[in-house]
Write an enzyme that holds these catalytic residues in place. Structure first.
Site, mmCIF file in Angstrom:
data_model
loop_
_atom_site.group_PDB
_atom_site.id
_atom_site.type_symbol
_atom_site.label_atom_id
_atom_site.label_comp_id
_atom_site.label_asym_id
_atom_site.label_seq_id
_atom_site.Cartn_x
_atom_site.Cartn_y
_atom_site.Cartn_z
ATOM 1 C CG MET A 12 2.903 12.947 0.293
ATOM 2 S SD MET A 12 4.670 13.040 0.629
ATOM 3 C CE MET A 12 5.181 11.436 -0.022
ATOM 4 N N PRO A 13 0.921 17.217 -0.966
ATOM 5 C CG PRO A 13 1.620 19.294 -1.659
ATOM 6 C CD PRO A 13 1.885 17.847 -1.863
#
Lengths: 72, 72, 72, 72, 72, 72
Positions: free
Chosen positions: D1-2
């Site tokens: 989840m960047p």
């Protein structure tokens, strides 16, 4: 002392929708954390479609290809 | 290596005021932390009044109701 | 309604230095923009040296090589 | 989840350059962290030259004085 | 493609409260903007009391002086 | 004068991976925008799994349910 930043693509968000986001987030924080609303700030930042990338592609290109972010 | 972001409502901030903020913050960090100013970046972001919420209300509405942020 | 974020490498910043930054930034904003201090929030975020990159290199490596950020 | 935010001075960044930044950052994160690109968002924020301070000075003033940020 | 950052002082926020904030903000954005929840990311960042300044004072000092952020 | 913030879930990112992200982003910006690397700062911020929400759910819960962010 909460501060909330909401970043969203610029796709016709109305003043009423912004007000609903601000009121809703503030009410949520007040209810969950029992914070004084006078200490809660909410900032909305609209991002141009050329400036938001998803899965390696500009959202402007995704939209041109008919790909939306709308709830299914 | 400091980075400073200043978010403020868009209400007629002048170029001179921005320069005063940039110089003042950089001087402060140099004085307090002894940092090389060439490693200090300051970014000012003005936020439209519809996009800043305080106490659950848009600042644009607060201003229409005569509520200011001015020092008392 | 100003909000200020100060990001700085985690290298022994003391509580007194943080207080000096908070008071100094708030005073500056009050003086330059004539804002009520009760509407100004300042957040300091310390960043580990492995997590800050400058000129393509981790600051932790720069420090190991004797390169500091101190004022010359 | 960047999530990645790129802040850069507004000095004629083209749509193609933005696309190259978005694709490049997403590819990098996929390669280094083995993340699903569909979970990576990249936001580019251009900052006016009056609003970016470096070494205590507005970048607009630096540019007027012939100081650029170009690779040497 | 919304991204939301919630910054709040670190004062015993529980896992359940964080989940309530995440679910609440996501539901709000889905309802107001009709966005696919799979494109909404929410990040909570807790800030130590020494690192948050309000009205020119560290929140840790305010708390020592009996000043809370609780709803009145 | 670019500044880049990379937010990623805290799931065992190594020092080498961080260095690869810092070097890669800086090289990319140098190549695409022709910026002096000495003016580029990159900050990595790891976020605990309880503090990142996706699709209305904490990532810690998603991981407990066997849902990963790994490239398919």
């Amino acid at each position: 002392m909460p501060y909330v930043k909401i970043e969203v693509t610029r796709e016709g968000v109305t003043r009423q929708q912004k007000q609903a986001l601000i009121a809703g987030v503030t009410d949520l924080i007040t209810a969950v954390l029992d914070k004084d609303p006078k200490l809660t700030h909410v900032v909305i930042q609209e991002i141009a479609l050329d400036d938001w990338g998803y899965a390696g592609e500009q959202v402007s290109v995704l939209r041109e290809n008919g790909i939306t972010a709308t709830r299914k």
